[in-house]
Scaffold this motif. Sequence first.
Motif, PDB file in Angstrom:
ATOM      1  N   LEU A   1       2.553   7.335  12.974  1.00 46.28           N
ATOM      2  CA  LEU A   1       1.875   8.274  13.869  1.00 46.28           C
ATOM      3  C   LEU A   1       0.368   8.239  13.651  1.00 46.28           C
ATOM      4  CD1 LEU A   1       4.335  11.290  13.567  1.00 46.28           C
ATOM      5  CD2 LEU A   1       3.800  10.098  15.702  1.00 46.28           C
ATOM      6  N   ARG A   2      -0.039   8.272  12.399  1.00 43.30           N
ATOM      7  CA  ARG A   2      -1.478   8.245  12.099  1.00 43.30           C
ATOM      8  C   ARG A   2      -2.100   6.912  12.486  1.00 43.30           C
ATOM      9  NH1 ARG A   2      -0.595  11.539   6.453  1.00 43.30           N
ATOM     10  NH2 ARG A   2      -0.887  13.627   7.351  1.00 43.30           N
ATOM     11  N   ALA A   3      -1.359   5.819  12.253  1.00 40.94           N
ATOM     12  CA  ALA A   3      -1.874   4.509  12.646  1.00 40.94           C
ATOM     13  C   ALA A   3      -2.013   4.399  14.158  1.00 40.94           C
ATOM     14  CB  ALA A   3      -0.955   3.408  12.125  1.00 40.94           C
ATOM     15  N   SER A   4      -1.220   5.181  14.890  1.00 40.98           N
ATOM     16  CA  SER A   4      -1.286   5.191  16.355  1.00 40.98           C
ATOM     17  C   SER A   4      -2.380   6.110  16.876  1.00 40.98           C
ATOM     18  CB  SER A   4       0.062   5.639  16.937  1.00 40.98           C
ATOM     19  OG  SER A   4       1.097   4.756  16.563  1.00 40.98           O
ATOM     20  N   GLY A   5      -3.080   6.791  15.968  1.00 34.86           N
ATOM     21  CA  GLY A   5      -4.195   7.635  16.365  1.00 34.86           C
ATOM     22  C   GLY A   5      -3.919   9.113  16.365  1.00 34.86           C
ATOM     23  N   ALA A   6      -2.717   9.525  15.953  1.00 38.73           N
ATOM     24  CA  ALA A   6      -2.370  10.946  15.993  1.00 38.73           C
ATOM     25  C   ALA A   6      -2.952  11.704  14.804  1.00 38.73           C
ATOM     26  CB  ALA A   6      -0.858  11.121  16.010  1.00 38.73           C
ATOM     27  N   ASP A   7      -3.273  12.947  15.054  1.00 37.62           N
ATOM     28  CA  ASP A   7      -3.627  13.899  14.008  1.00 37.62           C
ATOM     29  C   ASP A   7      -2.352  14.688  13.724  1.00 37.62           C
ATOM     30  OD1 ASP A   7      -4.637  15.799  12.314  1.00 37.62           O
ATOM     31  OD2 ASP A   7      -5.958  16.740  13.779  1.00 37.62           O
ATOM     32  N   VAL A   8      -1.713  14.429  12.581  1.00 39.78           N
ATOM     33  CA  VAL A   8      -0.400  15.004  12.280  1.00 39.78           C
ATOM     34  C   VAL A   8      -0.555  16.363  11.606  1.00 39.78           C
ATOM     35  CG1 VAL A   8       1.761  14.697  11.011  1.00 39.78           C
ATOM     36  CG2 VAL A   8       0.627  12.716  12.068  1.00 39.78           C
ATOM     37  N   ALA A   9       0.142  17.368  12.148  1.00 37.87           N
ATOM     38  CA  ALA A   9       0.127  18.718  11.587  1.00 37.87           C
ATOM     39  C   ALA A   9       1.565  19.161  11.353  1.00 37.87           C
ATOM     40  CB  ALA A   9      -0.573  19.688  12.536  1.00 37.87           C
ATOM     41  N   VAL A  10       1.892  19.563  10.115  1.00 39.13           N
ATOM     42  CA  VAL A  10       3.244  20.005   9.773  1.00 39.13           C
ATOM     43  C   VAL A  10       3.327  21.525   9.899  1.00 39.13           C
ATOM     44  CG1 VAL A  10       5.013  20.067   7.975  1.00 39.13           C
ATOM     45  CG2 VAL A  10       3.542  18.048   8.216  1.00 39.13           C
ATOM     46  N   PHE A  11       4.409  22.013  10.509  1.00 36.11           N
ATOM     47  CA  PHE A  11       4.614  23.455  10.631  1.00 36.11           C
ATOM     48  C   PHE A  11       6.051  23.796  10.258  1.00 36.11           C
ATOM     49  CE2 PHE A  11       6.108  21.719  14.561  1.00 36.11           C
ATOM     50  CZ  PHE A  11       7.082  22.584  15.052  1.00 36.11           C
ATOM     51  N   ASP A  12       6.288  25.025   9.842  1.00 36.68           N
ATOM     52  CA  ASP A  12       7.612  25.475   9.436  1.00 36.68           C
ATOM     53  C   ASP A  12       8.182  26.385  10.524  1.00 36.68           C
ATOM     54  OD1 ASP A  12       9.890  26.538   8.324  1.00 36.68           O
ATOM     55  OD2 ASP A  12       8.968  27.088   6.416  1.00 36.68           O
ATOM     56  N   PRO A  13       9.205  25.947  11.257  1.00 31.18           N
ATOM     57  CA  PRO A  13       9.763  26.769  12.332  1.00 31.18           C
ATOM     58  C   PRO A  13      10.378  28.088  11.869  1.00 31.18           C
ATOM     59  CG  PRO A  13      10.372  24.476  12.638  1.00 31.18           C
ATOM     60  CD  PRO A  13       9.773  24.586  11.260  1.00 31.18           C
ATOM     61  N   LEU A  14      10.589  28.248  10.574  1.00 30.40           N
ATOM     62  CA  LEU A  14      11.105  29.527  10.093  1.00 30.40           C
ATOM     63  C   LEU A  14      10.051  30.627  10.179  1.00 30.40           C
ATOM     64  CD1 LEU A  14      13.114  28.450   6.917  1.00 30.40           C
ATOM     65  CD2 LEU A  14      13.996  28.874   9.207  1.00 30.40           C
ATOM     66  N   THR A  15       8.771  30.235  10.092  1.00 30.90           N
ATOM     67  CA  THR A  15       7.721  31.251   9.993  1.00 30.90           C
ATOM     68  C   THR A  15       6.503  31.007  10.879  1.00 30.90           C
ATOM     69  OG1 THR A  15       6.772  30.058   8.111  1.00 30.90           O
ATOM     70  CG2 THR A  15       8.335  31.830   7.616  1.00 30.90           C
ATOM     71  N   ASP A  16       6.269  29.771  11.302  1.00 27.14           N
ATOM     72  CA  ASP A  16       5.012  29.422  11.974  1.00 27.14           C
ATOM     73  C   ASP A  16       5.155  29.355  13.488  1.00 27.14           C
ATOM     74  OD1 ASP A  16       4.009  29.108   9.422  1.00 27.14           O
ATOM     75  OD2 ASP A  16       4.276  26.924   9.401  1.00 27.14           O
ATOM     76  N   GLY A  17       3.998  29.358  14.152  1.00 26.35           N
ATOM     77  CA  GLY A  17       3.911  28.978  15.551  1.00 26.35           C
ATOM     78  C   GLY A  17       3.457  27.535  15.632  1.00 26.35           C
TER      79      GLY A  17
END
Length: 468
Positions: free
Chosen positions: A279-295
Amino acid sequence: MVNSVPAIVIAAPASGSGKTTVATGLMGALRAAGQRVAPFKVGPDYIDPGYHALAAGLPGRNLDAVMVGRERIGPLFRHGSAGCDIAVVEGVMGLFDGKIDMNGAGAASAEGSTASVASMLGAPVVLVVDARGHSQSLAAVLHGFSTFDSSVRIGGVILNRVGSPRHEEVLRQACDRVGIPVLGSLPRMSELAVPSRHLGLITALEHGSRASEAVDAMATLVAEHIDLAAVRSLAASTVSSEPWDAAEEVGETAGRAPVVAIAGGPAFTFGYAEHVELLRASGADVAVFDPLTDGLPPGTSGVILPGGFPEEHAEQLASNSVLLADIRRAASIGVPIHAECAGLLYLTRSLDGHAMAGVVDADARFGSALTLGYRDAVALHDSVLFEAGARVTGHEFHRTVLLESAGGQRDSAWGWQNPSRTADKRVVREGFVQGGVHASYLHTHPAGNPKSVGRFVDACARTELADA
């Protein structure tokens, strides 16, 4: 070229012999002894690599020749072991067990077996033997395993669950008889057992501090009872290929940096390290989120919902109404969403009676039967991941089932031949393609399908431009 990192492959005559305890313990013990250890797992397993990562302090990686192709095993090994002193590779099932009747037809196959991966790496095998019930007959077992395939070298044996000093003495005599050195002998213990559930061990992330404690105990046990110097001396590898490179796999990028949000946390733990790298090599800015608590993270232009155990966290997932609304809105305006297995369940109307996102017109419930196996699949429709007609090898691994609305219309993501051993050879149609959503039970390995990652990121970038 820099020489390949030496490796040791931890295998066994059969499942349940103690491979995970020995492999994880070796990783931890070698790390404690000052070695930088590269952790690997043969096959599509997502759970063991989590424990490997705790033990080694590096991402646990998979070597699955069925999913990524034989030609990528050496490069992926070189990539994952770069800068390390030694690699420890945990096998899958019994040493020679591989892909069996991938789609319900043909004979058993050794493709993807621990033995085949060990041969590709040119690495010696250490056989972990459950010693319960064994005596002098162990010599015959070891003789059979050491002579069955000349491309596989059994470099040593570790005796597990040994009952007494006398028992160990008899077993060592049996090993001496066939000329296979004993690298260690582990006593019978119960306190190292890690709790399991319907799909195997509970993931390390869910198990929290107890997982770390179990890994530490495994490392201590191995350090006390296995000759680490002998293991290091035995390790070897003949891989000569160039390391796998994510940027080379995806090629030129569009120059945009869309935010791709990946679900993580206890409910979504199944993923491959190479996915984020692609994903990063393809140009994406990767952001991890937790569906239990985050939006959803700010500026999200694409969403990835990987595998995991949402059925164990359904109530808490349902209580995060803000995220469920975010996902519904994202799907409605065409934001690319890639959902695998657990992600598919999250997109349904409900999971075991708990309200989910309602993007997919189906309800999900926990079932009694395990669906498990490789699938030779064909993409039935164009999507944000694949063009129609693209072929992939994926893997199903779930106990849930979908209850779709009667008469509902949908575009299926995949088609494959019925994997049943019966005469029913109809084409199974599975998954959902609708707008920017690709949702399916099928797990794929991004390293085996790198162009699909670039295609997804391109779709995310176009969504970002359209919304600008």
